[in-house]
Scaffold this motif. Structure first.
Motif, mmCIF file in Angstrom:
data_model
loop_
_atom_site.group_PDB
_atom_site.id
_atom_site.type_symbol
_atom_site.label_atom_id
_atom_site.label_comp_id
_atom_site.label_asym_id
_atom_site.label_seq_id
_atom_site.Cartn_x
_atom_site.Cartn_y
_atom_site.Cartn_z
ATOM 1 N N VAL A 186 82.314 58.819 -33.936
ATOM 2 C CA VAL A 186 82.872 59.026 -32.591
ATOM 3 C C VAL A 186 84.139 58.205 -32.397
ATOM 4 O O VAL A 186 84.161 57.003 -32.665
ATOM 5 C CB VAL A 186 81.842 58.661 -31.492
ATOM 6 C CG1 VAL A 186 82.455 58.852 -30.094
ATOM 7 C CG2 VAL A 186 80.579 59.498 -31.635
ATOM 8 N N LEU A 187 85.191 58.867 -31.924
ATOM 9 C CA LEU A 187 86.415 58.205 -31.496
ATOM 10 C C LEU A 187 86.359 58.164 -29.970
ATOM 11 O O LEU A 187 86.386 59.205 -29.307
ATOM 12 C CB LEU A 187 87.662 58.967 -31.951
ATOM 13 C CG LEU A 187 87.924 59.064 -33.462
ATOM 14 C CD1 LEU A 187 87.048 60.130 -34.119
ATOM 15 C CD2 LEU A 187 89.394 59.377 -33.724
ATOM 16 N N TYR A 188 86.255 56.972 -29.431
ATOM 17 C CA TYR A 188 86.040 56.789 -27.993
ATOM 18 C C TYR A 188 87.377 56.568 -27.296
ATOM 19 O O TYR A 188 88.190 55.749 -27.735
ATOM 20 C CB TYR A 188 85.119 55.597 -27.766
ATOM 21 C CG TYR A 188 84.904 55.218 -26.314
ATOM 22 C CD1 TYR A 188 83.841 55.734 -25.592
ATOM 23 C CD2 TYR A 188 85.765 54.336 -25.674
ATOM 24 C CE1 TYR A 188 83.634 55.382 -24.266
ATOM 25 C CE2 TYR A 188 85.573 53.985 -24.352
ATOM 26 C CZ TYR A 188 84.510 54.512 -23.654
ATOM 27 O OH TYR A 188 84.322 54.164 -22.342
ATOM 28 N N VAL A 189 87.605 57.288 -26.176
ATOM 29 C CA VAL A 189 88.839 57.142 -25.408
ATOM 30 C C VAL A 189 88.483 56.861 -23.950
ATOM 31 O O VAL A 189 87.683 57.572 -23.343
ATOM 32 C CB VAL A 189 89.728 58.398 -25.477
ATOM 33 C CG1 VAL A 189 91.060 58.134 -24.770
ATOM 34 C CG2 VAL A 189 89.972 58.819 -26.913
ATOM 35 N N GLY A 190 89.071 55.818 -23.394
ATOM 36 C CA GLY A 190 88.945 55.522 -21.967
ATOM 37 C C GLY A 190 90.310 55.220 -21.395
ATOM 38 O O GLY A 190 91.260 54.929 -22.133
ATOM 39 N N THR A 191 90.444 55.302 -20.079
ATOM 40 C CA THR A 191 91.725 55.019 -19.442
ATOM 41 C C THR A 191 91.516 54.263 -18.139
ATOM 42 O O THR A 191 90.416 54.234 -17.582
ATOM 43 C CB THR A 191 92.520 56.312 -19.130
ATOM 44 O OG1 THR A 191 92.045 56.879 -17.896
ATOM 45 C CG2 THR A 191 92.398 57.330 -20.251
#
Length: 363
Positions: A186-191
């Motif tokens: 999993v490549l996790y992205v948050g902003t």
């Protein structure tokens, strides 16, 4: 955006500028300021259940930048990266951006349990919003989560987790990040777009160990850096608990707004139905399919100064979309929310009264 914590941000800015060494203002690590990556690794593990270290965290200039890096990483990691799957419905700009990088974009339908995992085949990756799907607002079910991880291991693919609205859950315990189930796939992205403001252009990408070498290669000429001062200020926000306090305040405010919207719809629009309301900053208002045409309804509302989105542009085949409105209930300022909600409900009631007469007059 009126809720942006100006005083706390100012205090963090003063703290950083008074203490930051001159050397910190030079060229920094391409992955981002170490201070922020350390703070993010701790915060994400504590709040979202992400399993990571600072060395796996990359600071990005927004979600689009993170997704572009992912595409470049996949190109470098594989000689034939193939395609990336997206949810259907979904924000249409991202599949278009992926295709500009030379990858193919596939659309996979979503139902009440989230992405239909059985529709995946041999894609290189799939982009999902498991916590609160945009725009439908559903949550990826536990069975689908297990199935998605199984697909990734079986197909050798990767999961790009867009942790959209992960911090804003109202009616049940928070749903942890999918990344904790499979940090190697999993490549996790948050902003910071929803928790602070989109104008900060702050995002973070957490990569599996197997993709770190590709990351260093593709970022050699990447110039989409986030201001180091803003990175250090945000790190201070995380370290002092200022972000936790801000999110708690916002969660209370947004839940109250959501409840007012739900009460108004139940009381005054008996033939409509709200969905996707367990989390996030928006809800989907579903209307009877024969009630109106989406374009005509949006035009009618716009004529009364009301801006909401129709759901059809998010579908790969817009003609197959149900009649529904995407309502961002976090947008108006606090003093304007009641008036905006009242105007929306009044306009929809007015439109519903007009339509039956108009239909009976047709030849």
């Amino acid at each position: 955006m009126a809720a942006f914590p100006r005083q706390e941000w100012l205090a963090a800015t003063r703290h950083v500028l008074q203490r930051v060494p001159n050397s910190a203002l030079g060229y920094r690590d391409r992955a981002g300021a170490l201070e922020l990556r350390e703070a993010l690794a701790g915060y994400l593990g504590r709040v979202r259940g992400v399993v990571t270290t600072p060395g796996h965290v990359v600071v990005c200039a927004g979600f689009a930048h993170a997704l572009r890096l992912v595409c470049q990483i996949l190109h470098h990691h594989s000689t034939s990266p193939g395609s990336i799957a997206f949810e259907d419905p979904a924000e249409p700009d991202y599949p278009a951006m992926v295709e500009q990088t030379g990858l193919r974009a596939r659309r996979i339908p979503v139902d009440r349990d989230g992405l239909i995992v059985d529709e995946l085949t041999n894609e290189s990756a799939v982009v999902v919003t498991p916590a609160h799907q945009y725009p439908l607002g559903v949550t990826l079910s536990p069975v689908r989560r297990v199935g998605l991880v199984s697909w990734a291991r079986r197909a050798g693919g990767f999961i790009v987790e867009d942790d959209y609205d992960g911090e804003f859950r109202y009616d049940r315990q928070p749903v942890g990040a999918l990344q904790g189930m499979a940090p190697d796939r999993v490549l996790y992205v948050g902003t910071a777009s929803k928790i602070l403001a989109p104008g900060l252009r702050l995002a973070w990408l957490v990569l599996p160990t197997g993709l770190l070498t590709s990351l260093w290669e593709v970022t050699r000429q990447d110039e989409s850096y986030v201001s180091v001062i803003d990175q250090l200020i945000f790190a201070r926000f995380l370290e002092t608990g200022a972000l936790d306090r801000h999110v708690r305040r916002c969660r209370t405010r947004y839940r109250r707004r959501r409840d007012l919207l739900g009460e108004a719809v139940t009381r005054q629009l008996p033939h409509a139905r709200l969905s996707g309301i367990a989390a996030g900053l928006h809800a989907v208002l579903r209307l009877p399919q024969d009630w109106d045409q989406e374009s005509a309804l949006l035009g009618f509302l716009a004529g009364r100064g009301i801006h909401v989105e129709g759901i059809s542009p998010f579908y790969h085949q817009p003609a197959q979309a149900p009649l529904a409105l995407v309502i961002g209930y976090a947008t108006p300022a606090d003093h304007a929310y009641s008036g905006a909600l009242g105007a929306l409900i009044t306009a929809l009631r007015e439109r519903s009264r007009r339509l039956p007469a108009a239909r009976t007059e047709r030849p």
